[in-house]
Design a protein around this motif. Structure first.
Motif, PDB file in Angstrom:
ATOM      1  N   THR A 123      41.942  53.362  38.582  1.00  0.00           N
ATOM      2  CA  THR A 123      41.507  54.027  37.179  1.00  0.00           C
ATOM      3  C   THR A 123      40.003  54.026  37.158  1.00  0.00           C
ATOM      4  O   THR A 123      39.558  55.075  36.982  1.00  0.00           O
ATOM      5  CB  THR A 123      42.036  53.215  36.138  1.00  0.00           C
ATOM      6  OG1 THR A 123      43.688  53.258  36.176  1.00  0.00           O
ATOM      7  CG2 THR A 123      41.843  54.199  34.730  1.00  0.00           C
ATOM      8  N   PHE A 126      38.259  56.320  40.083  1.00  0.00           N
ATOM      9  CA  PHE A 126      38.318  57.518  40.103  1.00  0.00           C
ATOM     10  C   PHE A 126      37.603  58.249  38.863  1.00  0.00           C
ATOM     11  O   PHE A 126      36.867  59.394  38.791  1.00  0.00           O
ATOM     12  CB  PHE A 126      39.836  57.996  40.003  1.00  0.00           C
ATOM     13  CG  PHE A 126      40.467  58.080  41.393  1.00  0.00           C
ATOM     14  CD1 PHE A 126      40.232  58.769  42.361  1.00  0.00           C
ATOM     15  CD2 PHE A 126      41.538  57.089  41.489  1.00  0.00           C
ATOM     16  CE1 PHE A 126      40.752  58.742  43.689  1.00  0.00           C
ATOM     17  CE2 PHE A 126      42.194  56.839  42.781  1.00  0.00           C
ATOM     18  CZ  PHE A 126      41.549  57.720  43.829  1.00  0.00           C
ATOM     19  N   ASP A 127      37.630  57.375  37.592  1.00  0.00           N
ATOM     20  CA  ASP A 127      36.869  57.752  36.577  1.00  0.00           C
ATOM     21  C   ASP A 127      35.212  57.823  36.817  1.00  0.00           C
ATOM     22  O   ASP A 127      34.738  58.922  36.361  1.00  0.00           O
ATOM     23  CB  ASP A 127      37.483  56.817  35.273  1.00  0.00           C
ATOM     24  CG  ASP A 127      36.676  57.235  34.010  1.00  0.00           C
ATOM     25  OD1 ASP A 127      36.743  58.373  33.833  1.00  0.00           O
ATOM     26  OD2 ASP A 127      36.025  56.514  33.515  1.00  0.00           O
ATOM     27  N   GLN A 130      34.407  60.639  39.172  1.00  0.00           N
ATOM     28  CA  GLN A 130      34.692  62.090  38.361  1.00  0.00           C
ATOM     29  C   GLN A 130      33.197  62.173  37.506  1.00  0.00           C
ATOM     30  O   GLN A 130      32.656  63.219  37.399  1.00  0.00           O
ATOM     31  CB  GLN A 130      35.788  62.199  37.661  1.00  0.00           C
ATOM     32  CG  GLN A 130      36.960  62.420  38.226  1.00  0.00           C
ATOM     33  CD  GLN A 130      36.942  63.515  39.083  1.00  0.00           C
ATOM     34  OE1 GLN A 130      36.501  64.723  38.798  1.00  0.00           O
ATOM     35  NE2 GLN A 130      37.707  63.554  40.280  1.00  0.00           N
ATOM     36  N   SER A 577      48.724  64.822  41.357  1.00  0.00           N
ATOM     37  CA  SER A 577      47.377  64.516  41.152  1.00  0.00           C
ATOM     38  C   SER A 577      47.051  63.839  39.923  1.00  0.00           C
ATOM     39  O   SER A 577      46.184  62.997  39.829  1.00  0.00           O
ATOM     40  CB  SER A 577      46.578  65.336  41.552  1.00  0.00           C
ATOM     41  OG  SER A 577      46.855  66.108  42.985  1.00  0.00           O
ATOM     42  N   GLN A 578      47.552  64.586  38.790  1.00  0.00           N
ATOM     43  CA  GLN A 578      47.129  64.228  37.464  1.00  0.00           C
ATOM     44  C   GLN A 578      47.817  62.975  37.201  1.00  0.00           C
ATOM     45  O   GLN A 578      47.293  62.244  36.479  1.00  0.00           O
ATOM     46  CB  GLN A 578      47.980  65.145  36.467  1.00  0.00           C
ATOM     47  CG  GLN A 578      47.644  64.951  34.871  1.00  0.00           C
ATOM     48  CD  GLN A 578      46.062  64.958  34.672  1.00  0.00           C
ATOM     49  OE1 GLN A 578      45.411  65.884  35.259  1.00  0.00           O
ATOM     50  NE2 GLN A 578      45.571  63.892  34.019  1.00  0.00           N
ATOM     51  N   SER A 580      48.143  60.262  39.338  1.00  0.00           N
ATOM     52  CA  SER A 580      47.250  59.263  39.749  1.00  0.00           C
ATOM     53  C   SER A 580      46.270  58.714  38.813  1.00  0.00           C
ATOM     54  O   SER A 580      45.490  57.814  39.051  1.00  0.00           O
ATOM     55  CB  SER A 580      46.623  59.612  40.958  1.00  0.00           C
ATOM     56  OG  SER A 580      45.860  60.801  40.909  1.00  0.00           O
ATOM     57  N   TYR A 581      45.822  59.735  37.957  1.00  0.00           N
ATOM     58  CA  TYR A 581      44.772  59.392  36.882  1.00  0.00           C
ATOM     59  C   TYR A 581      45.343  58.711  35.630  1.00  0.00           C
ATOM     60  O   TYR A 581      44.658  58.268  34.616  1.00  0.00           O
ATOM     61  CB  TYR A 581      43.907  60.578  36.567  1.00  0.00           C
ATOM     62  CG  TYR A 581      43.156  61.242  37.663  1.00  0.00           C
ATOM     63  CD1 TYR A 581      43.787  62.355  38.501  1.00  0.00           C
ATOM     64  CD2 TYR A 581      41.878  60.862  38.112  1.00  0.00           C
ATOM     65  CE1 TYR A 581      42.923  62.787  39.536  1.00  0.00           C
ATOM     66  CE2 TYR A 581      41.254  61.271  39.040  1.00  0.00           C
ATOM     67  CZ  TYR A 581      41.707  62.308  40.024  1.00  0.00           C
ATOM     68  OH  TYR A 581      41.135  62.819  40.873  1.00  0.00           O
TER      69      TYR A 581
END
Length: 765
Positions: A123, A126-127, A130, A577-578, A580-581
């Motif tokens: 988490t 990837f955050d 981004q 994909s969503q 995974s977030y």
């Protein structure tokens, strides 16, 4: 076995190469920066010093992982924690537009820290990535943006999947091309590696070769080594051992030889790869020569505790038949691999040790280590390794007389190998089909151009023919006029000279008038016949056009269904994909249920473009696929049985869509709620014809059923609302019975659609 699996120990498990001296030097640099930080004002200089200190901690942590054994890695965790702490200070101090670049650098360092080693957090990783991308794009730093995308692609490849990583690398390539990056060969090598892992060997080869040319032009030896290693691995996987051997020789020529530990380890790895390739091709003398070369390299090792070289040395002793020495070295390495988290390395090591015990006929020890290798390969999803391990276990069971177990291992090896063969053939077929369709389109374009040229020539010939016809008509008209003039003069002379023959002449003129009238009628008749012939030709051409348009319409409808199915698959990929977030279970469950509904609709369109017709669907195959998909999606820990009884019925697409969504919701509810606490059970589904154009759907489970106070007609849950809504759309009679489990029964006719589900208002609502 791939080249990287042969050299993997040099990356995973290496011994201490003077770590204390390296840390001493790094600590002096960090202390110097900290001393400057004490007197630094709260401005960009302070932010720069904080970032440099955090980067020093992170760099030395990575160096420590490379230079320490697995058992001592916990001693350097404080380095990574320190790097995270300083990166967080950089982000807190970088407030404002003018300090956005420092904030981006701090976020980037945090993203790398949380994606590395024991502090991995999906988490946060990837955050932070981004946020880093957004910040670098705002400051217009294209090189940094491309680098972040490349790093993010590696994280996605390892933790999510190879296919999901490809878009990030392609975006990085586009950015690099926009500003003319001279190091684009790294990105091309990364693209080739992803295509290689997905089995797109033709695309991988193109990317590898293009990257190799650019790396050679830039004289970057490191990437030349990496690309040649990738090419060797790809050709080995394709079964072209000759080319694989050639590329390993190129690696040795490029690398050369230097008297240091790292060079000796890498050269020994390349020699070990050659040894294995020669041995697999029954070139035993060449294999033995490579084994002797590795033993000679070990004498030049300045660090006699080198684990990589110990591993390659053990392999060499196996090839030379010195099994006792090989076993001693493998046992020395065993503690490292028992603590290793690298699944590929663990799989290969246990196979090697099991092979030694097999060759020395200690079958129980061989079985033990091959079973450990099989467990690791299944955990890491290495089907090619699983094939060789099952074959080895088959030989061990055969040698011990365990025929039933031997047969099971043989059948499993054959099944996995056939699956891999079919996957490879399917990929090759798709590549050939794509190439054929491209060539066919080019051929059609050339034929169309040729037809245009032929029609142009025909038009020119027709124009010339019309000019000639016009000239002939004018000549005939002039001749006819002159002839009539001459006849008039002659007639006048005859009338003047032979008055006595006037009556005869009048009769002759009357006959001539009748003859002209007959000729005019004849010409008129011919003109009518020509018009009829032209109309018949036009009707014939219109019939041909209508037939062509009808075929084109059917093809376009199939294409539309195909594209709708593909678009729905894209939606599913986006939902995946969503997911995974997300960490919230409710949100993940909602996205998963949305994926199931989209899949149910996608299967409809798949059936439509695969079927002979374009409006009716074989419902039996469709229901079987929906049930199989849902059963695979949930993967419950307890066994849940499924019984499906469907008659061969075809339904209109208007009814197939709500029927499929009702089945999706009912089975989803059963799998989620009917069997709590690991309870086993059974789900039954039946779809039968109970009359002419009348059908009955029954979905039943023997789970816990509905609560006593639960009223389906007043339920506000989305699943139950959808079931009732789609039942009304079908115009059917729905009954829900909670007794000994849950039974959902729906009876409907083929022409009982409600107004919002009619042919004139087709939707998925």
């Amino acid at each position: 076995m791939s080249l990287y699996r042969v050299v993997f120990i040099a990356v995973i498990v290496v011994t201490a190469l003077k770590p204390n001296r390296a840390w001493s030097q790094a600590k002096d640099q960090i202390d110097s920066l900290k001393g400057r930080l004490v007197h630094a004002p709260a401005d960009t200089n302070r932010t720069r010093l904080l970032l440099q200190i955090g980067q020093q901690y992170y760099d030395h942590y990575k160096e420590g992982r490379r230079s320490r054994s697995h058992s001592t890695l916990r001693e350097i965790h404080f380095l990574l924690d320190s790097a995270i702490g300083y990166a967080q200070q950089v982000v807190r101090l970088s407030i404002g537009v003018h300090r956005l670049r420092w904030k981006a650098d701090g976020l980037y360092l945090q993203a790398k820290c949380f994606s590395f080693g024991e502090r991995y957090d999906s988490t946060r990783t990837f955050d932070y990535y981004q946020q880093t991308l957004k910040a670098y794009k705002q400051v217009g730093d294209k090189p940094r943006t491309a680098k972040v995308l490349q790093d993010l692609a590696d994280i996605v490849r390892v933790h999510v999947g190879v296919k999901m990583a490809l878009p990030f690398v392609m975006e990085a390539l586009a950015i690099q091309q926009s500003y003319g990056d001279t190091t684009i060969y790294y990105t091309l090598e990364q693209i080739g590696f992803l295509h290689h892992k997905m089995g797109n060997f033709q695309l991988a080869l193109q990317a590898y070769l293009q990257s190799l040319r650019l790396a050679e032009h830039s004289k970057n030896l490191l990437y030349q080594l990496d690309i040649n290693g990738n090419l060797a691995e790809m050709y080995e996987r394709l079964g072209d051992d000759a080319r694989a051997i050639n590329y390993v020789h190129r690696l040795l020529r490029l690398f050369g030889f230097h008297e240091d530990n790292e060079s000796i380890n890498r050269i020994a790895g390349y020699r070990s790869k050659l040894m294995i390739l020669y041995q697999e091709n029954q070139q035993l003398s060449q294999a033995r020569q490579q084994a002797l070369t590795i033993i000679e390299l070990a004498r030049h090792d300045p660090d006699h505790q080198s684990v990589p070289l110990t591993y390659f040395l053990a392999q060499s002793y196996v090839v030379l038949g010195q099994y006792e020495l090989a076993e001693r070295l493998y046992k020395h390495l065993l503690p490292f691999f028992e603590k290793s988290t690298n699944i590929g390395g663990v799989t290969d090591f246990n196979k090697k040790l099991g092979e030694v015990y097999w060759l020395t006929k200690r079958y129980e020890l061989a079985r033990h280590f091959f079973q450990k290798a099989l467990t690791a390969s299944q955990h890491g999803r290495f089907p090619d390794e699983a094939v060789s391990i099952h074959r080895a276990l088959y030989q061990i069971d055969s040698a011990q007389g365990n025929l039933r177990s031997a047969l099971q291992h043989f059948q499993l090896a054959t099944a996995i190998n056939d699956s891999l063969f079919n996957q490879t053939k399917n990929r090759q077929f798709e590549e050939l089909r794509t190439q054929y369709e491209t060539e066919q389109k080019d051929k059609d374009l050339r034929l169309q151009n040729q037809r245009i040229q032929v029609l142009s020539q025909q038009q020119q010939l027709q124009n010339q023919q019309l000019q000639q016809d016009r000239l002939v008509r004018n000549s005939i008209g002039l001749g006819a006029f002159l002839l009539l003039l001459l006849l008039g003069l002659t007639y006048n002379r005859f009338r003047l000279k032979k008055r006595s023959n006037q009556q005869l002449q009048q009769q002759h003129e009357l006959l001539q008038a009748q003859q002209h009238q007959l000729q005019a009628q004849h010409q008129e008749l011919q003109a009518h016949q020509q018009v009829l012939h032209t109309q018949q030709n036009q009707i014939h051409h219109k019939n041909q056009d209508l037939q062509r348009l009808l075929a084109e319409k059917e093809r376009l409808m199939k294409e539309i269904h195909h594209r709708v199915k593909n678009n729905l698959q894209v939606v599913m990929s986006l939902l995946n994909s969503q997911a995974s977030y997300l960490s919230d279970n409710a949100a993940l469950s909602a996205i998963q249920q949305s994926q199931h509904r989209v899949q149910a609709m996608a299967l409809i369109h798949q059936k439509l473009y695969q079927a002979q017709g374009i409006a009716r669907i074989p419902i039996a195959e469709y229901i079987q696929e929906v049930v199989a998909y849902l059963q695979e999606s949930y993967e419950l820990p307890q066994p849940i049985g499924f019984a499906v009884q469907v008659e061969p019925i075809e339904l209109d697409v208007i009814q197939a869509v709500p029927l499929g969504l009702i089945i999706n919701e009912a089975i989803t509810n059963s799998l989620k709620y009917a069997f709590p606490g690991g309870r086993t059970g059974r789900v039954s589904l039946g779809f039968l014809r109970i009359g002419e154009h009348r059908y009955e759907l029954t979905i039943q489970d023997d789970g816990v059923g509905l609560p006593p106070d639960f009223d389906p007609s007043r339920s506000q849950s989305l699943g139950m609302t959808l079931i009732q809504g789609f039942s009304d759309q079908l115009g059917g009679q729905l009954s829900i019975i909670s007794q000994g489990g849950l039974t959902i029964q729906l009876t409907f006719s083929e022409h009982q659609l409600t107004s919002f589900g009619s042919h004139t208002d087709y939707s998925y609502q």
